[in-house]
Design an enzyme around this catalytic site. Structure first.
Site, PDB file in Angstrom:
ATOM      1  N   CYS A 185      -0.256  35.178  13.378  1.00 22.82           N
ATOM      2  CA  CYS A 185       0.522  35.886  14.351  1.00 22.82           C
ATOM      3  C   CYS A 185       1.914  36.720  13.455  1.00 22.82           C
ATOM      4  CB  CYS A 185       1.035  35.003  15.297  1.00 22.82           C
ATOM      5  SG  CYS A 185       2.394  33.730  14.406  1.00 22.82           S
TER       6      CYS A 185
ATOM      7  N   LYS B 195     -14.780  -2.938  -9.576  1.00 16.34           N
ATOM      8  CA  LYS B 195     -13.310  -2.664  -9.579  1.00 16.34           C
ATOM      9  C   LYS B 195     -12.944  -1.892  -8.055  1.00 16.34           C
ATOM     10  CE  LYS B 195      -9.970  -0.462 -12.685  1.00 16.34           C
ATOM     11  NZ  LYS B 195      -9.273   0.033 -11.541  1.00 16.34           N
TER      12      LYS B 195
ATOM     13  N   LYS C  80     -15.485  -9.071 -17.791  1.00 13.80           N
ATOM     14  CA  LYS C  80     -14.534 -10.100 -18.150  1.00 13.80           C
ATOM     15  C   LYS C  80     -15.280 -11.025 -19.081  1.00 13.80           C
ATOM     16  CE  LYS C  80     -11.809  -9.380 -13.948  1.00 13.80           C
ATOM     17  NZ  LYS C  80     -11.512 -10.186 -12.643  1.00 13.80           N
TER      18      LYS C  80
ATOM     19  N   ASP D 162     -10.503  -0.277  -5.591  1.00 10.48           N
ATOM     20  CA  ASP D 162      -9.785   0.534  -5.589  1.00 10.48           C
ATOM     21  C   ASP D 162      -8.502   0.559  -4.369  1.00 10.48           C
ATOM     22  OD1 ASP D 162      -8.604   2.874  -6.666  1.00 10.48           O
ATOM     23  OD2 ASP D 162      -9.786   4.514  -5.674  1.00 10.48           O
TER      24      ASP D 162
ATOM     25  N   GLU E  11     -17.844  -7.569 -12.319  1.00  8.73           N
ATOM     26  CA  GLU E  11     -17.437  -7.470 -10.969  1.00  8.73           C
ATOM     27  C   GLU E  11     -17.022  -6.039 -10.479  1.00  8.73           C
ATOM     28  OE1 GLU E  11     -13.496  -9.594 -11.072  1.00  8.73           O
ATOM     29  OE2 GLU E  11     -14.267 -11.254 -11.838  1.00  8.73           O
TER      30      GLU E  11
ATOM     31  N   CYS F 137       4.599  27.842  10.741  1.00  9.05           N
ATOM     32  CA  CYS F 137       4.725  28.835  11.493  1.00  9.05           C
ATOM     33  C   CYS F 137       5.520  28.442  12.840  1.00  9.05           C
ATOM     34  CB  CYS F 137       3.513  29.452  11.975  1.00  9.05           C
ATOM     35  SG  CYS F 137       3.632  30.688  13.361  1.00  9.05           S
TER      36      CYS F 137
ATOM     37  N   LYS G  52     -14.797   2.706 -15.687  1.00 10.21           N
ATOM     38  CA  LYS G  52     -14.521   3.511 -14.632  1.00 10.21           C
ATOM     39  C   LYS G  52     -15.822   4.586 -14.355  1.00 10.21           C
ATOM     40  CE  LYS G  52     -10.320   4.468 -13.878  1.00 10.21           C
ATOM     41  NZ  LYS G  52      -9.360   4.559 -12.920  1.00 10.21           N
TER      42      LYS G  52
ATOM     43  N   TYR H 140      -9.500 -11.734  -7.408  1.00 12.24           N
ATOM     44  CA  TYR H 140     -10.344 -11.656  -8.582  1.00 12.24           C
ATOM     45  C   TYR H 140      -9.892 -12.140  -9.837  1.00 12.24           C
ATOM     46  CZ  TYR H 140      -7.546  -7.253  -8.832  1.00 12.24           C
ATOM     47  OH  TYR H 140      -6.505  -6.548  -8.788  1.00 12.24           O
TER      48      TYR H 140
HETATM   49  S1  IVH Z   1      -8.958  -8.243 -13.381  1.00  8.91           S
HETATM   50  C1  IVH Z   1      -5.947  -9.387 -16.626  1.00  8.91           C
HETATM   51  N1  IVH Z   1     -10.524  -7.535 -11.595  1.00  8.91           N
HETATM   52  O1  IVH Z   1      -7.616  -2.654 -11.566  1.00  8.91           O
HETATM   53  C2  IVH Z   1      -6.817  -8.678 -15.713  1.00  8.91           C
HETATM   54  N2  IVH Z   1      -8.742  -6.096 -11.712  1.00  8.91           N
HETATM   55  O2  IVH Z   1      -7.184  -0.921 -13.857  1.00  8.91           O
HETATM   56  C3  IVH Z   1      -6.425  -8.671 -14.337  1.00  8.91           C
HETATM   57  N3  IVH Z   1      -8.549  -4.338 -10.254  1.00  8.91           N
HETATM   58  O3  IVH Z   1      -4.704  -4.271 -12.578  1.00  8.91           O
HETATM   59  C4  IVH Z   1      -6.994  -7.575 -13.555  1.00  8.91           C
HETATM   60  N4  IVH Z   1     -10.777  -4.559  -9.276  1.00  8.91           N
HETATM   61  O4  IVH Z   1      -5.112  -3.988 -10.022  1.00  8.91           O
HETATM   62  C5  IVH Z   1      -9.608  -7.200 -12.239  1.00  8.91           C
HETATM   63  N5  IVH Z   1     -12.363  -7.094 -10.021  1.00  8.91           N
HETATM   64  C6  IVH Z   1     -11.109  -6.719 -10.752  1.00  8.91           C
HETATM   65  C7  IVH Z   1     -10.484  -5.631 -10.305  1.00  8.91           C
HETATM   66  C8  IVH Z   1      -9.180  -5.476 -10.896  1.00  8.91           C
HETATM   67  C9  IVH Z   1      -9.658  -3.880  -9.307  1.00  8.91           C
HETATM   68  C10 IVH Z   1      -7.458  -3.437 -10.641  1.00  8.91           C
HETATM   69  C11 IVH Z   1      -6.269  -4.324 -10.806  1.00  8.91           C
HETATM   70  C12 IVH Z   1      -6.048  -4.129 -12.303  1.00  8.91           C
HETATM   71  C13 IVH Z   1      -6.611  -2.539 -12.241  1.00  8.91           C
HETATM   72  C14 IVH Z   1      -6.765  -2.225 -13.837  1.00  8.91           C
END
Ligand code: IVH
Length: 673
Positions: free
Chosen positions: A412, A118, A291, A120, A116, A427, A315, A228
């Site tokens: 100035c 991630k 995952k 932000d 998936e 300023c 990351k 997610y």
């Molecule tokens: S799964 C136990 N899936 O990134 C696992 N987290 O750095 C639960 N995040 O705590 C999280 N995208 O806040 C999961 N596709 C994604 C995510 C994601 C962003 C965040 C989330 C997590 C943090 C970890």
């Protein structure tokens, strides 16, 4: 009303709620609306009116609540039912291979991975009971977070009521609240216009927004979400992927970009693909989450103290390069704020050549201990301009020069001041510091202010540098011949400029209030001020107490307005604008004064009303010479009590001896029985 009629009203309310929920989903989640915005608004208006008239059918999950209530509350701390874990992070392919080996060693069969994006943003956990949203909690420290339910309800991709019926009675779904980049850019433009510090990136903006105490302010910021992760005793499937797909059917926004992978090569392909493709997405992503799909496998793998062993976040490295810091300019903005800007030895970063980067403020400069001649690391994240994130100390030359923050304005020469609680220096020489004057004129002509499109930043500089304008009002006294003296103008362009200046005299009063550039007074505040006081003269005369009674105006804005008008140069500007013929009061037809029945009275509205909307009531108060204020105090003259009036307001009003009238009595009072 007969029971039968009541039944019909209830049916209609339910129908409208279901339809609005469905269209919200089609619009925000599916991005495939079936009806026009106008039709949507019409349905919403009808629902709002019915709910007002029939408060007995009230429901906190009604789509009408998406606009947010005005009440503010401190956030309650809530214990997470399931601890809100984080993820192990890696930036390296090698560590991802190690992860895969650990997973395979622990399981007796090969795993299936779910890849998936991630997102932000800000993590959130939503609890649903009987298909309805009951609680939204932030991560907090992982075991307890802030209850931000009222704010979450305003986010349109968060379903308040689920679709279908095959969802578990109770479950939690976790995801990320994000701010799309376009919304972020717009918000920052507005903040800069209003003299507020812009947010550094969309994540910070989302986090800041979610923590606002006023849900209607949250609603205006148009946050978005992705989900997610599901938790619960009765989830329909024994694996992550299928449960997410089911959640999509129930109305949650689940990313399209999810991939099942049976081997690591497939995972690497996903990562590689999205490293580039993510830049085309309308929101920020900072990596990929991998995952293990099966819950049985997840249970075998278990957890460490903080993170699950069945998932890992890969990351993307923020693009970073190192280059030499040649010099630092100290720029002066419209509000006088000083920003240190680094001049760099040009270097290529994320597809563009970077020559300048922000150093934000004196605190940041001190924190980095950056010196002229240093090799610095420059990064381009979600930020507007690249920033310096560190110094390569191994390359520091003994000749590197310590960066002295100026004590005086580079433009100035005035002595700089530091305002408490603000990281920046200012300023104070507002009226004679050239970039501040030019900045204010640029703000004055901007689209949301006077919208003088025949001029631009460069023309303003030219007009100012040649002594043709000294403040915004001087624009209205410019002659075509004067413009023709400047190289930039020919007959046609000079005519166009004069015409667009002339045309701007017609902009409504509230935009003039915005245009004159009172610090912290943005467009919405300008509107409230214009509506409440009716004229520039009344705003200028308003006392602190009168100002803070206006909706959305707090201590800081009130102080700033008073300071603005106490300055003779600003009063003179307003005087010149008046001479030029700008609208300095609400238009006749906007401001029909019907009587003096409420003259000098401060009137509070509370509860819901059956004959008029709250906005109509506010307008009536104004038309009859009164002033609408938001909270009951000793200076309140009248409380109009509707249905469902809050008991504390009523009690306070009674205690203070404030006159309380019902809707009908109010109409009598203003002679409209
Ligand atoms: S799964 C136990 N899936 O990134 C696992 N987290 O750095 C639960 N995040 O705590 C999280 N995208 O806040 C999961 N596709 C994604 C995510 C994601 C962003 C965040 C989330 C997590 C943090 C970890």
């Amino acid at each position: 009303m007969t029971a039968e009629e009541k039944d019909r009203v209830q049916q209609r309310i339910m129908f409208l709620r279901d339809e609005l929920n469905r269209h919200n989903y089609l619009y925000y989640v599916k991005t495939a609306p079936e009806i026009s915005d106008f039709d949507f608004d019409m349905m919403l208006n009808e629902l709002v009116e019915l709910e007002k008239q029939y408060p007995e059918f009230d429901d906190v999950n009604s789509p009408s609540r998406r606009v947010g209530s005005d009440s503010s509350a401190e956030f309650k701390q809530v214990q997470h039912r399931y601890p809100m874990l984080s993820l192990a992070n890696t930036y390296s392919e090698g560590e991802l291979r190690d992860f895969d080996n650990r997973v395979r060693n622990a399981l007796s069969e090969p795993p299936t991975y779910v890849c998936e994006l991630k997102f932000d943003g800000v993590a959130i956990g939503l609890t649903y009971f009987d298909g309805r949203l009951v609680q939204a909690v932030t991560r907090g420290d992982g075991s307890a977070g802030d209850d931000v339910t009222a704010n979450a309800r305003t986010i349109r991709t968060i379903p308040l009521k689920l679709h279908g019926s095959d969802y578990p009675r109770e479950f939690e779904i976790r995801g990320e609240i994000i701010m799309p980049r376009a919304i972020f850019d717009e918000l920052n433009r507005e903040r800069e216009d209003e003299g507020e510090q812009p947010f550094a990136n969309p994540r910070n903006a989302a986090a800041g927004t979610l923590k606002l105490l006023n849900p209607s302010a949250v609603a205006k910021r148009r946050l978005d979400s992705f989900f997610y992760y599901m938790l619960g005793e009765e989830l329909p499937f024994d694996n992550h992927y299928q449960n997410l797909m089911a959640a999509k059917e129930w109305g949650f926004k689940i990313s399209e970009h999810i991939q099942l992978c049976s081997n690591l090569e497939c995972v690497f392909d996903f990562i590689k693909y999205w490293d580039l493709a993510r830049k085309q997405l309308p929101f920020d992503t900072d990596g990929v989450v991998v995952k293990v799909n099966s819950y049985r496998h997840q249970a075998i793998l278990g957890m460490t103290a903080k993170t699950p062993r069945w998932a890992i976040a890969y990351k993307y490295k923020p693009e970073q390069v190192s280059t030499v810091l040649l010099s630092v300019d100290f720029q002066v903005g419209r509000t006088g704020a000083i920003t240190p800007v680094a001049n760099l030895k040009p270097v290529k970063l994320a597809g563009t050549v970077v020559k300048r980067a922000s150093l934000h403020n004196a605190d940041q400069v001190a924190l980095l201990d950056v010196r002229i001649g240093d090799w610095v690391y420059v990064e381009k994240g979600g930020e507007i301009i690249p920033k310096i994130v560190g110094v390569d100390l191994s390359k520091r030359s003994p000749l590197a020069k310590i960066l002295e923050f100026p004590t005086h304005c580079p433009e100035c020469g005035s002595k700089l001041v530091k305002i408490e609680d603000e990281a920046r220096h200012f300023c104070p020489n507002q009226f004679a510091c050239p970039p501040q004057i030019k900045g204010r004129i640029e703000h004055f002509i901007s689209r949301k202010a006077m919208n003088i499109d025949g001029l631009g930043e460069e023309t303003v500089a030219l007009l100012y540098d040649n002594g043709l304008v000294k403040d915004a009002a001087d624009l209205y006294f410019l002659k075509k011949d004067q413009l023709l003296l400047l190289d930039r103008f020919a007959h046609k362009s000079a005519e166009n400029a004069i015409r667009s200046i002339e045309k701007s005299k017609n902009v409504p009063f509230y935009r003039v209030v915005y245009a004159i550039g009172i610090r912290y007074v943005g467009e919405a505040t300008a509107r409230s001020l214009a509506q409440h006081f009716g004229s520039m003269e009344a705003i200028a005369k308003a006392t602190y107490n009168e100002l803070v009674e206006v909706e959305d105006i707090g201590d800081r804005i009130a102080q700033s307005i008073i300071e603005f008008f106490s300055n003779p140069a600003n009063r003179q500007l307003v005087e010149k604008l008046k001479m030029a013929g700008l609208k300095l009061q609400v238009e006749q037809n906007e401001n029909l004064q019907l009587s003096d029945a409420l003259k000098g009275m401060s009137v509070v509205i509370s509860g819901t009303f059956s004959k008029v909307s709250r906005d109509e009531l506010k307008e009536l108060i104004r038309q009859h010479g009164g002033k609408n204020v938001s909270s009951v105090s000793a200076s309140t003259s009248l409380l109009i009590a509707g249905n469902n009036i809050g008991p504390s307001k009523l009690e306070k009003a009674t205690k203070l001896g404030v006159k309380i009238v019902g809707e009908d009595e109010f109409f009598k009072l203003i002679g409209q029985e």
